[in-house]
Each structure stands twice: as structure tokens, then as C-alpha cells.
Design a protein around this motif. Structure first.
Motif, PDB file in Angstrom:
ATOM      1  N   LEU A 242       0.809  -1.222   0.000  1.00  0.00           N
ATOM      2  CA  LEU A 242       0.000   0.000   0.000  1.00  0.00           C
ATOM      3  C   LEU A 242       0.839   1.268   0.000  1.00  0.00           C
ATOM      4  O   LEU A 242       0.286   2.368  -0.035  1.00  0.00           O
ATOM      5  N   THR A 243       2.159   1.142   0.027  1.00  0.00           N
ATOM      6  CA  THR A 243       3.023   2.316   0.062  1.00  0.00           C
ATOM      7  C   THR A 243       2.949   3.106  -1.234  1.00  0.00           C
ATOM      8  O   THR A 243       3.336   4.281  -1.265  1.00  0.00           O
ATOM      9  N   PHE A 244       2.448   2.502  -2.330  1.00  0.00           N
ATOM     10  CA  PHE A 244       2.339   3.252  -3.578  1.00  0.00           C
ATOM     11  C   PHE A 244       1.356   4.415  -3.442  1.00  0.00           C
ATOM     12  O   PHE A 244       1.400   5.364  -4.219  1.00  0.00           O
ATOM     13  N   ILE A 245       0.441   4.358  -2.454  1.00  0.00           N
ATOM     14  CA  ILE A 245      -0.387   5.516  -2.115  1.00  0.00           C
ATOM     15  C   ILE A 245       0.260   6.180  -0.911  1.00  0.00           C
ATOM     16  O   ILE A 245       0.401   5.551   0.137  1.00  0.00           O
ATOM     17  N   PRO A 246       0.712   7.421  -1.023  1.00  0.00           N
ATOM     18  CA  PRO A 246       1.444   8.061   0.074  1.00  0.00           C
ATOM     19  C   PRO A 246       0.706   7.968   1.402  1.00  0.00           C
ATOM     20  O   PRO A 246      -0.485   8.259   1.495  1.00  0.00           O
ATOM     21  N   TYR A 247       1.426   7.550   2.422  1.00  0.00           N
ATOM     22  CA  TYR A 247       0.975   7.420   3.814  1.00  0.00           C
ATOM     23  C   TYR A 247      -0.012   6.276   4.038  1.00  0.00           C
ATOM     24  O   TYR A 247      -0.278   5.920   5.188  1.00  0.00           O
ATOM     25  N   ALA A 248      -0.576   5.691   2.985  1.00  0.00           N
ATOM     26  CA  ALA A 248      -1.570   4.631   3.184  1.00  0.00           C
ATOM     27  C   ALA A 248      -0.924   3.381   3.767  1.00  0.00           C
ATOM     28  O   ALA A 248      -1.500   2.731   4.649  1.00  0.00           O
ATOM     29  N   GLY A 249       0.263   3.022   3.275  1.00  0.00           N
ATOM     30  CA  GLY A 249       0.925   1.821   3.759  1.00  0.00           C
ATOM     31  C   GLY A 249       1.291   1.913   5.228  1.00  0.00           C
ATOM     32  O   GLY A 249       0.994   1.004   6.020  1.00  0.00           O
ATOM     33  N   ALA A 250       1.935   3.026   5.602  1.00  0.00           N
ATOM     34  CA  ALA A 250       2.368   3.174   6.991  1.00  0.00           C
ATOM     35  C   ALA A 250       1.171   3.284   7.929  1.00  0.00           C
ATOM     36  O   ALA A 250       1.178   2.708   9.029  1.00  0.00           O
ATOM     37  N   MET A 251       0.122   4.006   7.518  1.00  0.00           N
ATOM     38  CA  MET A 251      -1.041   4.166   8.388  1.00  0.00           C
ATOM     39  C   MET A 251      -1.789   2.846   8.560  1.00  0.00           C
ATOM     40  O   MET A 251      -2.106   2.443   9.681  1.00  0.00           O
ATOM     41  N   THR A 252      -2.056   2.142   7.449  1.00  0.00           N
ATOM     42  CA  THR A 252      -2.786   0.877   7.532  1.00  0.00           C
ATOM     43  C   THR A 252      -1.980  -0.170   8.289  1.00  0.00           C
ATOM     44  O   THR A 252      -2.481  -0.817   9.220  1.00  0.00           O
ATOM     45  N   GLY A 253      -0.723  -0.363   7.877  1.00  0.00           N
ATOM     46  CA  GLY A 253       0.110  -1.343   8.554  1.00  0.00           C
ATOM     47  C   GLY A 253       0.373  -0.983  10.001  1.00  0.00           C
ATOM     48  O   GLY A 253       0.380  -1.859  10.880  1.00  0.00           O
ATOM     49  N   GLY A 254       0.588   0.313  10.270  1.00  0.00           N
ATOM     50  CA  GLY A 254       0.852   0.731  11.642  1.00  0.00           C
ATOM     51  C   GLY A 254      -0.334   0.497  12.558  1.00  0.00           C
ATOM     52  O   GLY A 254      -0.172   0.009  13.681  1.00  0.00           O
ATOM     53  N   VAL A 255      -1.534   0.824  12.092  1.00  0.00           N
ATOM     54  CA  VAL A 255      -2.732   0.619  12.910  1.00  0.00           C
ATOM     55  C   VAL A 255      -2.939  -0.873  13.187  1.00  0.00           C
ATOM     56  O   VAL A 255      -3.206  -1.282  14.328  1.00  0.00           O
ATOM     57  N   LEU A 256      -2.815  -1.695  12.145  1.00  0.00           N
ATOM     58  CA  LEU A 256      -2.994  -3.135  12.334  1.00  0.00           C
ATOM     59  C   LEU A 256      -1.929  -3.710  13.262  1.00  0.00           C
ATOM     60  O   LEU A 256      -2.236  -4.477  14.185  1.00  0.00           O
ATOM     61  N   ALA A 257      -0.668  -3.345  13.018  1.00  0.00           N
ATOM     62  CA  ALA A 257       0.421  -3.915  13.805  1.00  0.00           C
ATOM     63  C   ALA A 257       0.342  -3.486  15.271  1.00  0.00           C
ATOM     64  O   ALA A 257       0.492  -4.308  16.186  1.00  0.00           O
ATOM     65  N   ILE A 258       0.104  -2.190  15.512  1.00  0.00           N
ATOM     66  CA  ILE A 258       0.042  -1.717  16.896  1.00  0.00           C
ATOM     67  C   ILE A 258      -1.198  -2.279  17.599  1.00  0.00           C
ATOM     68  O   ILE A 258      -1.151  -2.622  18.789  1.00  0.00           O
ATOM     69  N   GLY A 259      -2.312  -2.404  16.863  1.00  0.00           N
ATOM     70  CA  GLY A 259      -3.500  -3.008  17.460  1.00  0.00           C
ATOM     71  C   GLY A 259      -3.252  -4.441  17.884  1.00  0.00           C
ATOM     72  O   GLY A 259      -3.610  -4.851  19.001  1.00  0.00           O
ATOM     73  N   VAL A 260      -2.615  -5.233  17.013  1.00  0.00           N
ATOM     74  CA  VAL A 260      -2.294  -6.622  17.358  1.00  0.00           C
ATOM     75  C   VAL A 260      -1.284  -6.661  18.503  1.00  0.00           C
ATOM     76  O   VAL A 260      -1.378  -7.493  19.416  1.00  0.00           O
ATOM     77  N   ALA A 261      -0.309  -5.736  18.486  1.00  0.00           N
ATOM     78  CA  ALA A 261       0.704  -5.713  19.547  1.00  0.00           C
ATOM     79  C   ALA A 261       0.090  -5.387  20.900  1.00  0.00           C
ATOM     80  O   ALA A 261       0.496  -5.945  21.930  1.00  0.00           O
ATOM     81  N   LEU A 262      -0.901  -4.476  20.926  1.00  0.00           N
ATOM     82  CA  LEU A 262      -1.548  -4.139  22.198  1.00  0.00           C
ATOM     83  C   LEU A 262      -2.250  -5.347  22.798  1.00  0.00           C
ATOM     84  O   LEU A 262      -2.254  -5.542  24.014  1.00  0.00           O
ATOM     85  N   VAL A 263      -2.862  -6.166  21.928  1.00  0.00           N
ATOM     86  CA  VAL A 263      -3.547  -7.363  22.425  1.00  0.00           C
ATOM     87  C   VAL A 263      -2.544  -8.450  22.802  1.00  0.00           C
ATOM     88  O   VAL A 263      -2.692  -9.125  23.822  1.00  0.00           O
ATOM     89  N   GLN A 264      -1.497  -8.598  21.980  1.00  0.00           N
ATOM     90  CA  GLN A 264      -0.561  -9.713  22.174  1.00  0.00           C
ATOM     91  C   GLN A 264       0.456  -9.445  23.283  1.00  0.00           C
ATOM     92  O   GLN A 264       0.758 -10.349  24.085  1.00  0.00           O
ATOM     93  N   PHE A 265       0.996  -8.225  23.369  1.00  0.00           N
ATOM     94  CA  PHE A 265       2.142  -7.967  24.237  1.00  0.00           C
ATOM     95  C   PHE A 265       1.799  -7.247  25.547  1.00  0.00           C
ATOM     96  O   PHE A 265       2.650  -7.168  26.427  1.00  0.00           O
ATOM     97  N   TRP A 266       0.604  -6.656  25.649  1.00  0.00           N
ATOM     98  CA  TRP A 266       0.319  -5.849  26.837  1.00  0.00           C
ATOM     99  C   TRP A 266       0.498  -6.648  28.130  1.00  0.00           C
ATOM    100  O   TRP A 266       0.096  -7.798  28.188  1.00  0.00           O
ATOM    101  N   PRO A 267       1.194  -6.102  29.153  1.00  0.00           N
ATOM    102  CA  PRO A 267       1.699  -4.731  29.324  1.00  0.00           C
ATOM    103  C   PRO A 267       3.191  -4.578  29.028  1.00  0.00           C
ATOM    104  O   PRO A 267       3.876  -3.803  29.702  1.00  0.00           O
ATOM    105  N   ASP A 268       3.705  -5.297  28.045  1.00  0.00           N
ATOM    106  CA  ASP A 268       5.121  -5.194  27.689  1.00  0.00           C
ATOM    107  C   ASP A 268       5.313  -3.963  26.799  1.00  0.00           C
ATOM    108  O   ASP A 268       5.157  -4.022  25.577  1.00  0.00           O
TER     109      ASP A 268
END
Length: 376
Positions: A242-268
Motif C-alpha cells: 500500500l506504500t504506492f499511495i502516500p501514507y496509506a501503507g504506513a497508516m494501515t500497517g501501523g494501525v494493524l500492527a500496533i493493534g495486534v501488539a496491544l492485544v498480544q504484548f500488553w503490558p510489555d
């Protein structure tokens, strides 16, 4: 031949070309993929020629290396990617519910009271949304497997595309020279200038931005996988694609990755910060090294225009349209800028006597009258 007749002839040729593409779109995928691959790899073939290889040898070497890389990806990464996407779709409802519960625990009391007074059932809404999202992902996967990537089309991609790419690489310079010989001699200089502008826009996006997407996809996928994030390979490759659309790749991937990390790693906090840091480093590399070096300052494609082209061509021609969207958008942008330049120099804009003067610059403070009457 009058100008009106020339316009009619070229408009008819364009309409016929669009009609042919629409009629043949079900079988065009491997041919267009081969053409795009040849265009992407042509600079490498030119470089090998400068090193002393013949065009035939250079094209053969490039296609063999590309095939080996494709086979390695199919054997090593595709099974992992399919498995992660399937598990992500099945676990998505539970992930969203866990994330919603986590955010609800962090929400201030006044917000909880406001939600309770409104009578909204947040838990039921989240559950319903999660179920619909999972169903949508599964339906997309089924569509891909039963439609554009069915067994016959997949075989044609693996067999026909390398053959087309090989012949296009071998005959690329000869093909360009032949097309140039067909251009009406009265307009050859103008057409050549437009061709160079179109090639610059297409090369900046297809080759430059395509390489950026590939590099960032590998970086995100490797980084998230090494960080131990669930579905890290799938999320990283999606962010890169999705990086071919400016900011779309980082925003989409970042939201998904951080959301999964909050569920998987919390409170690390360190693990969650590491996931966020991977995307921060990726954005730093893209903005300061990859895009300036590989894409350049400007490719003439506005992100909104690009997204519109992707939707329009995808709707009209399916997956084939997605391959056509970027080059057609680049060509259309160049032609529109050329037409605007001709209009601004024409009597239609300047007036019958051609004494209309130069365009008045637009000032954010207001129209020309407001500028003239504004106190110094």
C-alpha cells in the motif's frame, strides 16, 4: 486534413482501443503483467548491454533470475502468507473485542458515562463489526481463489508472463523505434516530448515507487516477524504493497500492527514500542533515502488522482485494470498538463486579439480587486 477531422480520428482510435481492452480483459492479465515486468526491468537490460552482454543474453539472464526469485517466493513465503491471512481472518473478531476491552479500560469515566447515557451497546457493536470484517476478508480470499487467481490464470501467469517479458525485453528498443516511425511527421517533435514526459512519470512511479514498495514490504515483514508479532509477515507485506499511495501503507500497517501488539504484548511496553518503532524507522527511510533516491522530487501523480484511477480502472477492467491504472493515470496527467498549456496560450483564453496578457496569480488574500484595494 482539418484539425477537427484529426481529433475525430484519434478519438475513434482511442474508443476502439478501450473497447478492445474491455472485450479482451479476461485474457490480458499475463500479457500486461509481462509488459509491465519488461518495462520495470528494461533499465537492468540496458545496464547489462553497457557491460558487454548482448540484448538477447541480458534478457535471458534477467528472466531466469526473476523466475528463480518467483519460485523461491512461492515455495517459501506464499504458504506462510496464506496461512497467516487465513488465521488473521478467523481471529479478527476476537482481536477486535480484546482491543475494544483494552481501550474501554483506559477510557476516562466521563466518556464511559456519556456512552452509557446514550444507550449505545458498544460490546454488541464491536462484535457485529468484527464479524462483518472477518466475513469480508474471507469473501475477498474466496473471490481471489475462484476468480482472478484461479488455477488456469495462475498457470498462465507463471508460463505466459515470463515468455512475454522475455520477448518484450529483447525487442524493447526496436519496438519503441517502430512506434516512433508511425507518428505523423508534422507532430513528431511534440509527440516525442510528450512521450518523454509520460515515460518520466511512469518510470518514477512504476520503477521508483515499485522498488520502494518492495524494499519497505521486505523491511516491515522482516522487522515485525523478528519482533515476534502475530501475522507480522502478512501485515508487513500489506504495508509495503500500500506504500504506492502516500501514507496509506504506513497508516494501515501501523494501525494493524500496533493493534495486534496491544492485544498480544500488553503490558510489555518495550515490545509494543518496538513494533511502533519499526514503522517509524520505515517512514524515516522512505522520506529521507528511498523516495528521494528512487522516485525523485515529483512524478506528477497526485495521490487523489491515483486512487481515483485505481478505483475506476479496477471497476471497469478488474485486476487487469489495476495494472493499467498507474500508466494510464500518468499518461492522462501529462496530456492534461499539455492541453492546459496549449489552452493558456490559445485565443480561447487570451482573446481574439491575443492581448489578454499573462494569467493573474491567485492570492489567498482574495481576488485581484481585493489585492488592488488592500492597504500597503
Amino acid at each position: 486534413m482539418t484539425l477537427q477531422r484529426q481529433v475525430l480520428i484519434w478519438a475513434a482510435c482511442f474508443a476502439v482501443a478501450v473497447l478492445v481492452l474491455w472485450l479482451l480483459s479476461p485474457i490480458l492479465l499475463p500479457f500486461l503483467a509481462g509488459f509491465v515486468l519488461a518495462y520495470f526491468l528494461d533499465p537492468i537490460a540496458d545496464r547489462l548491454q553497457k557491460w558487454g552482454f548482448s540484448r538477447l543474453t541480458a534478457a535471458l539472464l534477467i528472466v531466469i533470475v526473476a523466475l528463480l526469485a518467483l519460485v523461491a517466493a512461492l515455495v517459501i513465503f506464499v504458504p506462510m502468507l496464506v496461512d497467516q491471512v487465513g488465521r488473521f481472518a478467523s481471529e479478527l473478531p476476537a482481536l477486535i473485542q480484546s482491543l475494544a476491552a483494552r481501550l474501554n479500560a483506559w477510557a476516562p469515566e466521563w466518556m464511559k458515562e456519556a456512552v452509557n447515557k446514550s444507550g449505545t451497546d458498544i460490546q454488541a457493536s464491536v462484535t457485529q463489526f468484527a464479524g462483518k470484517a472477518a466475513d469480508w476478508i474471507l469473501s475477498v480470499l474466496k473471490t481471489l481463489l475462484s476468480g482472478g487467481l484461479a488455477l488456469v490464470n495462475l498457470v498462465s501467469l507463471l508460463v505466459v508472463t515470463p515468455i512475454v517479458a522475455f520477448y518484450m525485453l529483447v525487442d524493447w528498443d526496436r519496438m519503441i523505434a517502430t512506434i516512433d516511425s508511425w507518428v505523423p511527421r508534422d507532430y513528431v517533435d511534440t509527440v516525442r516530448e510528450l512521450g518523454r514526459d509520460v515515460n518520466a512519470a511512469m518510470a518514477g512511479f512504476i520503477r521508483g515507487q515499485g522498488t520502494v514498495c518492495l524494499v519497505l514490504g521486505i523491511f516491515y515483514a522482516a522487522g515485525l516477524t523478528l519482533a515476534g508479532l502475530k501475522f507480522g509477515l502478512a501485515i508487513g507485506l500489506l504495508a509495503g504493497a500500500l506504500t504506492f499511495i502516500p501514507y496509506a501503507g504506513a497508516m494501515t500497517g501501523g494501525v494493524l500492527a500496533i493493534g495486534v501488539a496491544l492485544v498480544q504484548f500488553w503490558p510489555d511496553y518495550w515490545a509494543i514500542g518496538l513494533v511502533a518503532g519499526i514503522f517509524a524507522v520505515g517512514q524515516f527511510l522512505e522520506g529521507n533515502f528511498l523516495s528521494p533516491k528512487l522516485v525523485g522530487k515529483s512524478i506528477g501523480l497526485h495521490p487523489v488522482w491515483l486512487m481515483f484511477a485505481l478505483f475506476a480502472f479496477g471497476y471497469a477492467f478488474g485486476f487487469v485494470g489495476l495494472l493499467l491504472a498507474v500508466p494510464m493515470a500518468a499518461a492522462a496527467g501529462v496530456l492534461v498538463r499539455f492541453a492546459l498549456k496549449q489552452y493558456l496560450a490559445s485565443r480561447l483564453y487570451l482573446g481574439v486579439d491575443g492581448a489578454g496578457g499573462s494569467p493573474v496569480p491567485v492570492d489567498p488574500a482574495g481576488p485581484p480587486e481585493a489585492i488592488e484595494n488592500r492597504p500597503a
